[in-house]
Enzyme design. Sequence first.
Site, PDB file in Angstrom:
ATOM      1  N   TYR A 151       0.839  -1.209   0.000  1.00 47.69           N
ATOM      2  CA  TYR A 151       0.000   0.000   0.000  1.00 47.69           C
ATOM      3  C   TYR A 151       0.869   1.253   0.000  1.00 47.69           C
ATOM      4  O   TYR A 151       0.707   2.148  -0.836  1.00 47.69           O
ATOM      5  CB  TYR A 151      -0.917  -0.012   1.238  1.00 47.69           C
ATOM      6  CG  TYR A 151      -1.650   1.290   1.478  1.00 47.69           C
ATOM      7  CD1 TYR A 151      -2.786   1.624   0.746  1.00 47.69           C
ATOM      8  CD2 TYR A 151      -1.199   2.198   2.451  1.00 47.69           C
ATOM      9  CE1 TYR A 151      -3.454   2.828   0.977  1.00 47.69           C
ATOM     10  CE2 TYR A 151      -1.866   3.396   2.676  1.00 47.69           C
ATOM     11  CZ  TYR A 151      -2.990   3.705   1.942  1.00 47.69           C
ATOM     12  OH  TYR A 151      -3.639   4.895   2.163  1.00 47.69           O
ATOM     13  N   LYS A 155       1.411   4.160  -3.010  1.00 43.39           N
ATOM     14  CA  LYS A 155       1.104   5.574  -2.773  1.00 43.39           C
ATOM     15  C   LYS A 155       2.328   6.464  -3.052  1.00 43.39           C
ATOM     16  O   LYS A 155       2.179   7.630  -3.408  1.00 43.39           O
ATOM     17  CB  LYS A 155       0.610   5.764  -1.336  1.00 43.39           C
ATOM     18  CG  LYS A 155      -0.801   5.216  -1.098  1.00 43.39           C
ATOM     19  CD  LYS A 155      -1.856   6.157  -1.683  1.00 43.39           C
ATOM     20  CE  LYS A 155      -3.251   5.779  -1.273  1.00 43.39           C
ATOM     21  NZ  LYS A 155      -4.262   6.754  -1.680  1.00 43.39           N
TER      22      LYS A 155
HETATM   23  P1  NAP Z   1     -11.978   4.171   1.998  1.00 51.16           P
HETATM   24  O1  NAP Z   1     -13.041   4.384   3.011  1.00 51.16           O
HETATM   25  O2  NAP Z   1     -11.374   2.824   1.874  1.00 51.16           O
HETATM   26  O3  NAP Z   1     -12.583   4.586   0.586  1.00 51.16           O
HETATM   27  C1  NAP Z   1     -11.926   4.283  -0.598  1.00 51.16           C
HETATM   28  C2  NAP Z   1     -12.888   4.373  -1.751  1.00 51.16           C
HETATM   29  O4  NAP Z   1     -12.190   4.028  -2.950  1.00 51.16           O
HETATM   30  C3  NAP Z   1     -14.086   3.441  -1.658  1.00 51.16           C
HETATM   31  O5  NAP Z   1     -15.248   4.195  -1.836  1.00 51.16           O
HETATM   32  C4  NAP Z   1     -13.892   2.487  -2.820  1.00 51.16           C
HETATM   33  O6  NAP Z   1     -15.045   2.165  -3.496  1.00 51.16           O
HETATM   34  C5  NAP Z   1     -13.066   3.324  -3.783  1.00 51.16           C
HETATM   35  N1  NAP Z   1     -12.349   2.472  -4.730  1.00 51.16           N
HETATM   36  C6  NAP Z   1     -11.553   1.408  -4.461  1.00 51.16           C
HETATM   37  N2  NAP Z   1     -11.090   0.876  -5.602  1.00 51.16           N
HETATM   38  C7  NAP Z   1     -11.612   1.600  -6.608  1.00 51.16           C
HETATM   39  C8  NAP Z   1     -11.506   1.543  -8.022  1.00 51.16           C
HETATM   40  N3  NAP Z   1     -10.780   0.586  -8.623  1.00 51.16           N
HETATM   41  N4  NAP Z   1     -12.158   2.452  -8.766  1.00 51.16           N
HETATM   42  C9  NAP Z   1     -12.919   3.413  -8.173  1.00 51.16           C
HETATM   43  N5  NAP Z   1     -13.075   3.519  -6.838  1.00 51.16           N
HETATM   44  C10 NAP Z   1     -12.419   2.628  -6.078  1.00 51.16           C
HETATM   45  O7  NAP Z   1     -10.788   5.220   2.208  1.00 51.16           O
HETATM   46  P2  NAP Z   1     -10.794   6.599   3.022  1.00 51.16           P
HETATM   47  O8  NAP Z   1     -10.451   6.304   4.437  1.00 51.16           O
HETATM   48  O9  NAP Z   1     -12.005   7.369   2.692  1.00 51.16           O
HETATM   49  O10 NAP Z   1      -9.507   7.302   2.410  1.00 51.16           O
HETATM   50  C11 NAP Z   1      -9.603   8.115   1.261  1.00 51.16           C
HETATM   51  C12 NAP Z   1      -8.253   8.162   0.581  1.00 51.16           C
HETATM   52  O11 NAP Z   1      -7.285   8.702   1.477  1.00 51.16           O
HETATM   53  C13 NAP Z   1      -7.694   6.809   0.160  1.00 51.16           C
HETATM   54  O12 NAP Z   1      -6.978   6.994  -1.034  1.00 51.16           O
HETATM   55  C14 NAP Z   1      -6.739   6.434   1.271  1.00 51.16           C
HETATM   56  O13 NAP Z   1      -5.725   5.567   0.807  1.00 51.16           O
HETATM   57  C15 NAP Z   1      -6.195   7.804   1.631  1.00 51.16           C
HETATM   58  N6  NAP Z   1      -5.753   7.966   3.007  1.00 51.16           N
HETATM   59  C16 NAP Z   1      -6.578   7.622   4.028  1.00 51.16           C
HETATM   60  C17 NAP Z   1      -6.156   7.800   5.333  1.00 51.16           C
HETATM   61  C18 NAP Z   1      -7.054   7.463   6.505  1.00 51.16           C
HETATM   62  O14 NAP Z   1      -6.560   7.397   7.624  1.00 51.16           O
HETATM   63  N7  NAP Z   1      -8.350   7.292   6.291  1.00 51.16           N
HETATM   64  C19 NAP Z   1      -4.895   8.358   5.580  1.00 51.16           C
HETATM   65  C20 NAP Z   1      -4.101   8.734   4.506  1.00 51.16           C
HETATM   66  C21 NAP Z   1      -4.550   8.543   3.217  1.00 51.16           C
HETATM   67  P3  NAP Z   1     -16.088   1.045  -3.004  1.00 51.16           P
HETATM   68  O15 NAP Z   1     -16.975   1.793  -2.071  1.00 51.16           O
HETATM   69  O16 NAP Z   1     -16.679   0.657  -4.287  1.00 51.16           O
HETATM   70  O17 NAP Z   1     -15.298  -0.046  -2.331  1.00 51.16           O
END
Ligand code: NAP
Length: 327
Positions: A151, A155
């Site tokens: 992961y 990134k």
């Molecule tokens: P999340 O809840 O896992 O949401 C990720 C979304 O991406 C889901 O809605 C998923 O869709 C969608 N997705 C996955 N594969 C896809 C594809 N092939 N095509 C289109 N959509 C796709 O993540 P989050 O916590 O909201 O985080 C948002 C972003 O910030 C992510 O990129 C994560 O890596 C990054 N991030 C998060 C954190 C944290 O602590 N939360 C920290 C740093 C960075 P489905 O609903 O269809 O599964």
Amino acid sequence: MKKTALVTGILGQDGPYLAKLLLEKDYKVYGLIRRYSNPTFENPEYLGVHDQIEYVDGDLTDESSLINVVKTTRPDEVYNLAAQSFVGASWQQAKLTTEVNALGVLSLLNAIKFFSPTSKFYQASTSEMFGLSNDDGYQDEDTPFHPRSPYGISKVYAYWMTVNFRESYNMFTCNGILFNHESPLRGIQFVTRKITDGVAKIKLGLADDIHLGDLDPKRDWGFAGDYVEAMYLMLQKEEPGDYVIATGQTHSVQDFVEAAFTAVGISDWKKHVKLDPRFQRPAEVPHLRGRVEKSQARLGWKPKVTFEELVKMMVKADIERLEKKEH
Ligand code: NAP
């Protein structure tokens, strides 16, 4: 004229919080969703924004779908939040993680470059890129990357591609290097939500134990609702840039567990927590803590919700969810 934004990952945790913020600012919000046999709009519904989002079909692994979406919407701002975002799963699904999180970003950047080059672009980068790089206990925009998972590696690729499109094509592209942020919308497999859901079940007499892999890792945990404001602020600047977004405070998984049990008045948490090696990771990131001087000075951004408030908010939401299910 209304400003327009395309948000990928709209059904995840951050997507609905960001959509809410943009809708409050009178944006038209397009939300990218991929094909599902069983679509669930639970998260945007939870925040009351589902009906105001215009959903568009696309998948980060399908470049032509991204071209089509960018071409038809030509948004002012693109927030790329979509990802295979679960670190733990990235060892089992390393190739998929790379295709979505790394190559998917390249496809989206190319679609913007050719069909909407003035769109401003936000990439959801992560503190997991730092991994072991924590010489002085803090990480900031100048800290070298040493990712510890497929992961984190995926990134890092997306981070540099975002920088490269800025430097090569003069596009307005930003990286938000966000440290862990949580909320009641956090996916159930993530350790924080697993803890708050488990504690809620124990409180309501629906379970006895929570099974966790490791209590030692330390993270800098903030509230997702605060962090989406930083995403928005980055795209409002005159010049694009890369920013660390964090609270500057660190807590262990054990601290999180204790705070969650305290929130429901249970002091003897050790009785309810079982360590299970199945949930340990092949390579762990021991310690993350962000230094946020740049984002505070240039974006005027500060987190509002404290660690204790965040844990309480999540436990309360899980208790309410379970009580609703019971009735
Ligand atoms: P999340 O809840 O896992 O949401 C990720 C979304 O991406 C889901 O809605 C998923 O869709 C969608 N997705 C996955 N594969 C896809 C594809 N092939 N095509 C289109 N959509 C796709 O993540 P989050 O916590 O909201 O985080 C948002 C972003 O910030 C992510 O990129 C994560 O890596 C990054 N991030 C998060 C954190 C944290 O602590 N939360 C920290 C740093 C960075 P489905 O609903 O269809 O599964």
